[in-house]
Write a protein that holds these residues in place. Structure first.
Motif, PDB file in Angstrom:
ATOM      1  N   ILE A  43       0.847  -1.183   0.000  1.00 58.58           N
ATOM      2  CA  ILE A  43       0.000   0.000   0.000  1.00 58.58           C
ATOM      3  C   ILE A  43       0.887   1.239   0.000  1.00 58.58           C
ATOM      4  CG2 ILE A  43      -1.760   1.262   1.293  1.00 58.58           C
ATOM      5  CD1 ILE A  43      -2.554  -1.452   2.495  1.00 58.58           C
ATOM      6  N   ALA A  44       0.581   2.169  -0.879  1.00 58.57           N
ATOM      7  CA  ALA A  44       1.339   3.417  -0.923  1.00 58.57           C
ATOM      8  C   ALA A  44       1.005   4.253   0.299  1.00 58.57           C
ATOM      9  CB  ALA A  44       1.000   4.186  -2.194  1.00 58.57           C
ATOM     10  N   LYS A  45       2.032   4.786   0.944  1.00 60.66           N
ATOM     11  CA  LYS A  45       1.802   5.679   2.081  1.00 60.66           C
ATOM     12  C   LYS A  45       1.385   7.029   1.546  1.00 60.66           C
ATOM     13  CE  LYS A  45       3.842   7.618   6.189  1.00 60.66           C
ATOM     14  NZ  LYS A  45       5.010   7.766   7.029  1.00 60.66           N
ATOM     15  N   ARG A  46       0.312   7.563   2.100  1.00 63.05           N
ATOM     16  CA  ARG A  46      -0.222   8.848   1.657  1.00 63.05           C
ATOM     17  C   ARG A  46      -0.276   9.815   2.829  1.00 63.05           C
ATOM     18  NH1 ARG A  46       0.571   7.612  -3.080  1.00 63.05           N
ATOM     19  NH2 ARG A  46      -0.863   6.365  -4.247  1.00 63.05           N
ATOM     20  N   PRO A  47      -0.082  11.095   2.572  1.00 63.22           N
ATOM     21  CA  PRO A  47      -0.236  12.080   3.645  1.00 63.22           C
ATOM     22  C   PRO A  47      -1.693  12.121   4.113  1.00 63.22           C
ATOM     23  CG  PRO A  47       0.672  13.106   1.652  1.00 63.22           C
ATOM     24  CD  PRO A  47       0.330  11.692   1.309  1.00 63.22           C
ATOM     25  N   ALA A  48      -1.890  12.409   5.374  1.00 66.07           N
ATOM     26  CA  ALA A  48      -3.245  12.463   5.936  1.00 66.07           C
ATOM     27  C   ALA A  48      -4.117  13.465   5.181  1.00 66.07           C
ATOM     28  CB  ALA A  48      -3.183  12.814   7.414  1.00 66.07           C
TER      29      ALA A  48
END
Length: 79
Positions: A43-48
């Motif tokens: 899963i790609a880490k995304r900013p909140a």
């Protein structure tokens, strides 16, 4: 199905189509989740801030803060 080889150092190259599907760029972080079945999800880490508006449904009316607090105080609904 896309695939890549693991090097002797445990490294691999994420195939281009997978990088594009996840919107990955050089330097991005990814999370790996190992499921009980042994399958793994990347899963790609995304900013909140990317989650802003994620749950918004323009067809659903707004809920008053008092109603939200009452629902929290009542606890979960067990059926």
């Amino acid at each position: 199905m896309k695939h890549s080889r693991i090097t002797s150092k445990g490294q691999t190259t994420v195939p281009k189509e997978v990088r594009q599907a996840l919107g990955l760029k050089p330097g991005d972080l990814v999370h790996y989740i190992v499921l009980p079945s042994g399958d793994v999800r990347m899963i790609a880490k995304r900013p909140a801030k990317d989650l802003s508006g994620f749950l918004h449904d323009p067809k659903r009316p707004a809920v008053a803060l008092d109603a939200i607090e009452a629902a929290i105080a009542a606890g979960p609904v067990v059926e």
